[in-house]
Design an enzyme around this catalytic site. Structure first.
Site, short mmCIF file in Angstrom:
data_model
loop_
_atom_site.label_atom_id
_atom_site.label_comp_id
_atom_site.label_asym_id
_atom_site.label_seq_id
_atom_site.Cartn_x
_atom_site.Cartn_y
_atom_site.Cartn_z
N SER A 179 66.77 46.46 -23.08
CA SER A 179 67.73 45.44 -22.62
C SER A 179 68.76 46.11 -21.71
O SER A 179 68.89 47.34 -21.70
CB SER A 179 68.43 44.85 -23.85
OG SER A 179 69.56 44.11 -23.49
N TYR A 221 72.84 43.60 -31.79
CA TYR A 221 71.81 43.61 -30.73
C TYR A 221 71.98 44.86 -29.86
O TYR A 221 71.01 45.56 -29.55
CB TYR A 221 71.95 42.34 -29.89
CG TYR A 221 70.88 42.14 -28.84
CD1 TYR A 221 69.63 41.63 -29.19
CD2 TYR A 221 71.13 42.44 -27.51
CE1 TYR A 221 68.65 41.42 -28.22
CE2 TYR A 221 70.16 42.24 -26.54
CZ TYR A 221 68.92 41.73 -26.90
OH TYR A 221 67.95 41.54 -25.94
#
Ligand code: NAP
Length: 251
Positions: free
Chosen positions: A143, A156
């Site tokens: 990410s 996350y």
């Protein structure tokens, strides 16, 4: 021919989160490149199977929030197609919450799917790669938050930063077996993962204004990188996280 290096004929790919978004795009691209695909999803990957066809696609239903399902996933993939050559760790979840309020339950749920099961599934598949003796390809979906802190997504960010580190750690140990471990860091993609963000007018406009390409990405934007890292064209690429982000990180 150089383009032959990118083909996946005769290969079997295991892709998690195959029912939608990035995972569905990767499954489709691999099948088009010639691979058989085992898609792992907690809900049936009916649409993906319709797109690819049941000769080349097999769906294993599994909830990856516990790594206890790993042996069964690998066994079912082997029972259907006889081998595994490519693993894409794509399934992932995100929980948006002020860091001050994050519960242990939410923290664990994100880390379990995004990191713990990724490690143990990769370990199990790597054992199979070593057994087969022909190397293998692991592609982790990282990410922008493998590089940046993000806002209101601490679990996350922790999981995706760890994925970038794990990608390098496993690449170091397994290159000697001909196993390439790499990652793709998608930018801001229009999928379920970003639905909440895209519905927030202010945040959505801020994000869009920062993307040099001037648009949100789509799963199709990742397919070229996913095929490259699964193919012989990337045999000397180890431990790298490739951003496919419309220029976000360079800004
Ligand atoms: P998505 O549409 O939400 O897809 C996530 C996938 O993971 C879905 O197939 C989901 O299944 C599956 N999944 C979640 N928890 C699972 C579990 N416990 N067991 C099995 N499968 C589970 O979002 P996406 O954007 O395609 O996300 C794919 C990957 O890209 C994720 O790792 C995400 O973090 C990463 N990523 C996305 C973006 C972005 O902007 N969209 C950016 C960077 C990284 P269900 O449909 O059943 O929930």
């Amino acid at each position: 021919m150089i383009l032959d290096l990118f083909g996946l004929q005769g290969k079997v790919a295991l892709v998690t989160g195959s029912n939608t978004g990035v995972g569905q795009g990767v499954c489709r691209a691999y099948a088009e490149a010639g691979a058989k695909v085992v898609g792992v999803s907690r809900r049936p990957s009916t649409e993906t199977e319709e797109i690819i066809g049941s000769d080349s696609f097999y769906n294993v239903i599994a909830d990856l929030s516990s790594c206890g399902v790993v042996p069964e996933v690998v066994e079912k993939a082997l029972a259907r197609f006889g081998r595994i050559d490519i693993l894409v760790n794509n399934a992932g979840i995100i929980k948006r919450c002020d860091s001050i309020d994050v519960s242990e339950e939410d923290w664990d749920s994100v880390l379990n799917v995004n990191l713990k099961t990724v490690f143990f599934l990769t370990q199990a598949v790597a054992k199979q790669f070593v057994k087969q003796g022909q190397g293998g390809k692991v592609i982790n979906i990282a990410s922008m938050l493998s590089y940046q802190g993000g806002i209101r997504v601490p679990s996350y960010t922790a999981s995706k930063s760890a994925i970038k580190g794990l990608t390098m750690a496993l690449a170091n140990e397994w290159a000697k077996y001909g196993i390439n471990v790499n990652a793709i860091a998608p930018g801001y993609m229009a999928t379920n993962n970003t639905e909440q963000l895209r519905k927030d007018g202010e945040r959505s406009a801020d994000i869009l204004a920062r993307i040099p390409a001037g648009r949100w990405g789509t799963p199709a934007d990742l397919e070229g990188a996913a095929v490259y890292l699964a193919s012989a064209a990337s045999d000397y690429v180890n431990g790298f996280t490739l951003a496919v982000d419309g220029g976000w990180l360079g800004r």
